[in-house]
Design a protein around this motif. Structure first.
Motif: not given
Length: 322
Positions: A125-142
């Motif tokens: 959504r905002d290039p360079g902002a980081g990825c809050a999913a990494i280290g977060g709730v990842t149940r549905n992720h890749a």
């Protein structure tokens, strides 16, 4: 939702290069409500002549505005490409399938909650902002094809079946072109904000399917509830059998990567072999060799393994054997 200008296009020539296109709007309107997307103008393309399913050479051409429900029920799709019909019927709800279109389905964006929440860091959504999913709730992720910049998944079902069918995306624009679906969606790498190969001024006009290959068609979707839920993992399979051996196998996977996933090495190890649990386990090991879990989604690795083996047992007739 922010204010926007609404226009209707009467032809492809009416489409301004900078406007956002809307057809069924089943994904776009959600994104606008969350202000993840805030276009200044929407161009409605539902009056364009792109809502037909027509024979083309030995295959089929599906217009970009064909509704998901109509496509799933089309007699040629049900007869010659049943994996596509099954995938469509596994997606969303009846109400959404009545609105969602072929082109819009291919263009739908990830359902990652961090992407939808503007308070959270998101490189997509905002290039360079980081990825809050990494280290977060990842149940549905890749678990396949992700990067340190994005671990979101592509959410659709239709495109998974189209990937197994070797579909080609027809694109109109300054230089009309055809792109294999295999190349249409992009993995995140270090530019997760670039999700497809579409360029400014281009629009999907349809999808072409090659001649049907026959065989057994299966679509297995594992999800948290029986309807209106995105896949944790899904498997689209087209498997041919000759003299008790696998003559060909086309396998695509959903819910596990930023695009419908397909691995030629998995299909190659199956070709010419007699079906067996040992063979299917070998295919699963090849598929999962590059897999990487991100915390809570560790369960997807054994789930994908079991789903592939179960699908292959079903498609080759092993489930019917005593």
């Amino acid at each position: 939702m922010r204010e926007f200008t609404y226009l209707r296009a009467a032809s492809l020539a009416d489409l301004p290069a900078s406007a956002t296109i809307i057809a069924g709007g089943t994904n776009l309107l959600d994104l606008m409500k969350h202000e993840v997307m805030a276009p200044d103008a929407l161009v409605d393309i539902t009056r364009l002549d792109l809502n037909r399913v027509e024979s083309e050479d030995d295959g089929l051409r599906i217009g970009a505005l064909v509704r998901n429900s109509d496509l799933a029920a089309h007699p040629v799709i049900r007869r010659d490409y049943p994996v596509l019909s099954r995938a469509l019927l596994a997606g969303a709800s009846g109400q959404l399938r009545n609105m969602a279109t072929t082109g819009g389905n291919l263009m739908q964006r990830t359902r990652c909650p961090y992407f939808y929440d503007r308070r959270m860091a998101c490189n997509k959504r905002d290039p360079g902002a980081g990825c809050a999913a990494i280290g977060g709730v990842t149940r549905n992720h890749a678990i396949l094809g992700a990067s340190d910049h994005c671990i979101a998944t592509y959410p659709g079902d239709m495109a998974v079946a189209l990937r197994a069918l070797d579909a080609v995306v027809n694109i109109d624009g300054p230089a009309p072109r055809q792109v294999p679906l295999a190349d249409f969606h992009l993995l995140p790498d270090d530019t997760p904000e670039i999700e497809t190969v579409l360029r400014p001024g281009e629009i999907i006009t349809g999808v072409t399917l090659p001649a049907p290959v026959g065989g057994q068609h299966r679509y297995r979707k594992v999800r948290d509830r029986a309807s209106y839920a995105f896949a944790l993992v899904s498997v689209a399979a087209v498997v041919g059998m000759e003299d008790g051996r696998i003559s060909q196998a086309a396998l695509a996977f959903g819910g596990v990567a930023a695009k419908p996933w397909r691995d030629p090495e998995v299909e190659a190890v199956l070709a010419g072999q007699e079906p067996s649990d040992a063979l299917f386990a070998e295919a699963a090991e090849i598929l999962l060799r590059p897999a990487k879990a991100w915390g809570e989604n560790q369960f997807k690795i054994p789930l994908l393994r079991r789903s592939l083996i179960a699908t292959l047992r079903d498609a080759t007739g092993m489930e019917a054997k005593p």
